[in-house]
Design a protein around this motif. Sequence first.
Motif, mmCIF file in Angstrom:
data_model
loop_
_atom_site.group_PDB
_atom_site.id
_atom_site.type_symbol
_atom_site.label_atom_id
_atom_site.label_comp_id
_atom_site.label_asym_id
_atom_site.label_seq_id
_atom_site.Cartn_x
_atom_site.Cartn_y
_atom_site.Cartn_z
ATOM 1 N N MET A 1 3.286 10.129 -7.435
ATOM 2 C CA MET A 1 4.276 10.457 -8.474
ATOM 3 C C MET A 1 3.617 10.577 -9.847
ATOM 4 S SD MET A 1 7.563 10.421 -7.266
ATOM 5 C CE MET A 1 8.691 9.625 -8.382
ATOM 6 N N ALA A 2 2.575 9.757 -10.080
ATOM 7 C CA ALA A 2 1.897 9.763 -11.381
ATOM 8 C C ALA A 2 1.179 11.082 -11.628
ATOM 9 C CB ALA A 2 0.918 8.599 -11.470
ATOM 10 N N LYS A 3 0.983 11.882 -10.567
ATOM 11 C CA LYS A 3 0.322 13.191 -10.720
ATOM 12 C C LYS A 3 1.292 14.291 -11.148
ATOM 13 C CE LYS A 3 -3.411 12.173 -7.623
ATOM 14 N NZ LYS A 3 -4.017 12.206 -6.331
ATOM 15 N N LEU A 4 2.592 13.975 -11.150
ATOM 16 C CA LEU A 4 3.574 14.998 -11.534
ATOM 17 C C LEU A 4 3.493 15.258 -13.034
ATOM 18 C CD1 LEU A 4 6.674 13.790 -9.493
ATOM 19 C CD2 LEU A 4 5.118 15.652 -8.968
ATOM 20 N N PRO A 5 3.743 16.532 -13.438
ATOM 21 C CA PRO A 5 3.715 16.823 -14.866
ATOM 22 C C PRO A 5 4.767 15.990 -15.602
ATOM 23 C CG PRO A 5 4.443 18.750 -13.585
ATOM 24 C CD PRO A 5 4.062 17.683 -12.605
ATOM 25 N N GLY A 6 4.387 15.420 -16.723
ATOM 26 C CA GLY A 6 5.332 14.645 -17.531
ATOM 27 C C GLY A 6 5.413 13.186 -17.133
ATOM 28 N N LEU A 7 4.816 12.825 -15.984
ATOM 29 C CA LEU A 7 4.821 11.419 -15.564
ATOM 30 C C LEU A 7 3.405 10.867 -15.641
ATOM 31 C CD1 LEU A 7 7.075 11.098 -12.380
ATOM 32 C CD2 LEU A 7 7.693 10.762 -14.749
ATOM 33 N N GLY A 8 3.269 9.636 -16.086
ATOM 34 C CA GLY A 8 1.993 8.930 -16.000
ATOM 35 C C GLY A 8 2.199 7.732 -15.092
ATOM 36 N N PRO A 9 1.195 6.839 -14.945
ATOM 37 C CA PRO A 9 1.332 5.685 -14.056
ATOM 38 C C PRO A 9 2.534 4.811 -14.403
ATOM 39 C CG PRO A 9 -0.925 5.888 -14.846
ATOM 40 C CD PRO A 9 -0.126 6.917 -15.575
ATOM 41 N N LYS B 1 0.806 -1.228 0.000
ATOM 42 C CA LYS B 1 0.000 0.000 0.000
ATOM 43 C C LYS B 1 0.840 1.280 0.000
ATOM 44 C CE LYS B 1 -3.700 2.604 2.049
ATOM 45 N NZ LYS B 1 -2.939 3.831 1.945
ATOM 46 N N ASP B 2 1.881 1.322 0.853
ATOM 47 C CA ASP B 2 2.714 2.533 0.908
ATOM 48 C C ASP B 2 3.360 2.822 -0.441
ATOM 49 O OD1 ASP B 2 2.088 2.759 3.530
ATOM 50 O OD2 ASP B 2 3.965 1.894 4.283
ATOM 51 N N ILE B 3 3.827 1.749 -1.062
ATOM 52 C CA ILE B 3 4.488 1.910 -2.360
ATOM 53 C C ILE B 3 3.466 2.315 -3.424
ATOM 54 C CG2 ILE B 3 5.769 0.662 -4.162
ATOM 55 C CD1 ILE B 3 7.044 -0.953 -1.810
ATOM 56 N N ASP B 4 2.272 1.718 -3.364
ATOM 57 C CA ASP B 4 1.203 2.097 -4.307
ATOM 58 C C ASP B 4 0.844 3.576 -4.135
ATOM 59 O OD1 ASP B 4 1.150 -0.476 -5.200
ATOM 60 O OD2 ASP B 4 -0.629 -1.067 -4.053
ATOM 61 N N ASP B 5 0.783 4.020 -2.877
ATOM 62 C CA ASP B 5 0.468 5.436 -2.613
ATOM 63 C C ASP B 5 1.525 6.340 -3.251
ATOM 64 O OD1 ASP B 5 -1.699 4.659 -1.196
ATOM 65 O OD2 ASP B 5 -0.865 5.084 0.795
ATOM 66 N N LEU B 6 2.794 5.940 -3.100
ATOM 67 C CA LEU B 6 3.891 6.732 -3.664
ATOM 68 C C LEU B 6 3.772 6.790 -5.188
ATOM 69 C CD1 LEU B 6 6.518 8.299 -3.361
ATOM 70 C CD2 LEU B 6 7.754 6.125 -3.250
ATOM 71 N N ILE B 7 3.470 5.649 -5.807
ATOM 72 C CA ILE B 7 3.318 5.607 -7.270
ATOM 73 C C ILE B 7 2.162 6.517 -7.697
ATOM 74 C CG2 ILE B 7 2.673 4.124 -9.231
ATOM 75 C CD1 ILE B 7 4.190 1.835 -7.727
ATOM 76 N N GLU B 8 1.061 6.436 -6.942
ATOM 77 C CA GLU B 8 -0.114 7.235 -7.287
ATOM 78 C C GLU B 8 0.202 8.737 -7.235
ATOM 79 O OE1 GLU B 8 -4.505 7.522 -5.523
ATOM 80 O OE2 GLU B 8 -3.723 5.475 -5.576
#
Length: 197
Positions: free
Chosen positions: A14-22, A5-12
Motif C-alpha cells: 500500500m505504501a507504494k501507491l501514489p499519495g501514500l507513504g508508510p 508478516k501478511d499485514i506487514d506485506d500489505l502495508i508495504e
Amino acid sequence: MSSTKDIDDLIELMAKLPGLGPRSARRAVLHLIRKRALLLTPLADVMQTVAATARECLNCGNVGTLDVCDLCTSEKRANGELCVVEDVADLWAMERSGVFKGRYHVLGGTLSALDAVGPSELRIPKLLNRVQAEGISEVILALNATIDGQTTAHYIADQLEGQVQLTSLAQGVPIGGELDYLDDGTISAAMRARKSL
Ligand SMILES: [Zn+2]
C-alpha cells in the motif's frame, strides 16, 4: 516468520501507491482490518476482478475492461473531434468536466530526448492512422504545459499540418486564481491568450 508478516506485506504494498507513504499505509491497513466486512473483503474481491479484466483500449489507450472502449464505439462520439492527452488520468479528468463530446487518443507519455522516448514509443503512429481512418476534422492537443508536453504537441502538429484543423488548450489564469500568486510564465501565457469581452 513474524506473526504480522501478511499485514506487514500489505502495508508495504500500500505504501507504494501514489499519495501514500508508510505512515498513511499503516493507517489505511488498520482501517481496512477494522472494517473487514464493509471494506476489506469487498475491496479484495473487486481488486481480484480488476486484476483479471482491466486492459488498455486497442484504439485510444483508455483503461477499461473491453478490447475497444465505450468512448471509441459510441456513434455519438464520432463528431470529427479528437482530443489528444498524455495519460489516461488526463482523459478521465476531461471526461469528469463533461465539456468534450468527441473521441480521445492517449499518447502514453511525452517525447523525451533525455529518456530516449521517440514517436514509436508513444501512440503517435496510431494517432496519425486514426486521423485518416476515422475522418477526424479537428485534433485538440490537450497536452501538459511542460517543456516535453509542448515539444510533443509541436511534433504532432508538424506531422498533421494541412490534413486537419489543429487546436490546443488555452493557457493562463486558473478559475478562482489570483494574479498575485501566479508565476511569471502563467501570467505571460494568459496575457498572450487574452480575449475581447
Ligand atoms: Zn478507446
